[in-house]
Design an enzyme around this catalytic site. Sequence first.
Site, PDB file in Angstrom:
ATOM      1  CG  ASP A 116      -4.148  -1.860  -4.135  1.00 28.06           C
ATOM      2  OD1 ASP A 116      -4.942  -1.955  -5.069  1.00 28.06           O
ATOM      3  OD2 ASP A 116      -4.436  -1.325  -3.054  1.00 28.06           O
ATOM      4  CG  ASP A 166     -14.276   1.553   2.020  1.00 31.00           C
ATOM      5  OD1 ASP A 166     -13.768   0.429   1.904  1.00 31.00           O
ATOM      6  OD2 ASP A 166     -15.164   1.970   1.249  1.00 31.00           O
ATOM      7  CG  ASP A 204      -2.101   0.997   1.031  1.00 38.01           C
ATOM      8  OD1 ASP A 204      -2.534   1.204  -0.120  1.00 38.01           O
ATOM      9  OD2 ASP A 204      -2.544   1.583   2.036  1.00 38.01           O
TER      10      ASP A 204
END
Length: 380
Positions: free
Chosen positions: A210, A360, A172
């Site tokens: 990601d 989230d 991330d």
Amino acid sequence: MVAAASVVVAVGTVSGLLAATGGEEKHTALPAPEVTTSALQLPLPARPSPRAASPTPSPSPSVSAVKPSVRPTPKPKPPAKKSKAPAAPAARTVSADLYRHPQSQVLDWVRANPGDSRRAVIESRIADQPAAVWFAQYDPGAITGRVRAVTSGAAAAGRVPVLVPYAIPDRDCGGASQGGAPDLAAYDGWIRNFAAGLGSGPVIVVLEPDSIALADCLSSGERAARYASLARAGKALRAANPRAKVYFDAGHSGWHSASKMAGALRQADAATSSDGIFTNVSNFHATADEASYARRVLAALGGPSHLGAVIDTSRNGNGAPAPGEWCDPAGRALGRTPTTRTGDARIDAYLWIKLPGESDGCSGSAGEFSAGYAYDLATG
């Protein structure tokens, strides 16, 4: 990702998920660990698409922040020249039904709230659906047993589990889901131990959300090293279980162009180290848009023809929200239920990788189950 996947959940962790947690690290025999719902990390908050972001980058958000990090997208660099890839393996298929792990935050809530008026809707529309199990903890001594606990349970039920390894170093890019293995050598060992728990039955592996689409934060040398590690990971997973199908990160339709994404996947040797790509993890883009985008990426990758794609449809029933709205945005809805029978060319499965209802970071703490948010998705 432009709505990327970043902050995870816990029984394993990340993007809305079921996280499979085990006990403390052990370097002796590995009994199947008990799966709990204590968060190892947080659920990946969806990042907004750079195309809709302001030109001035914002700092990475903390887990509780309500604004996403917006990273400028540098001009893509041409993929490194490579020698001709070896012939691709024959296509592999998954035909059995998907596995619903018996432990998750939503199931905990259903069991603890028998009198809640929202319970029946949340149970039938979310808790009863199969979802991915995330493994976001760097635990080299325990990971084999944790994975085996899930795959053996799925095998006993005659179902196909969806597993999400999420421990790549510099995960991330230092954002809300930062963490992972200390370095790539350690990651290589962790993923080999992960592979050792796959068993011999069919299994779907969504490898490192990601890790490719968000790699622009790394230097060119660091990217090359990461891509090489992902290629090794894909080969290790497929060698450990020939019935495993392994998918590499391709972001989503609102992020990078298909040609840029294919260039990065080529550097990661996706054509021979994987069975295809995954898109839309923790995001909201419509299934039709994602399917079209996935096919463009696969076409730009240049084959082989057996490569397919899986799409996260957990929260995309109403499509993407307005630009900049990434954190538990209102007006979203559940997407297509998980299945390997899509009827859509080159789309191998619709999966719930982000578990609906896990925040989230706005309707609750990142990765925490929110009954109100889950109900809104289930009735949206």
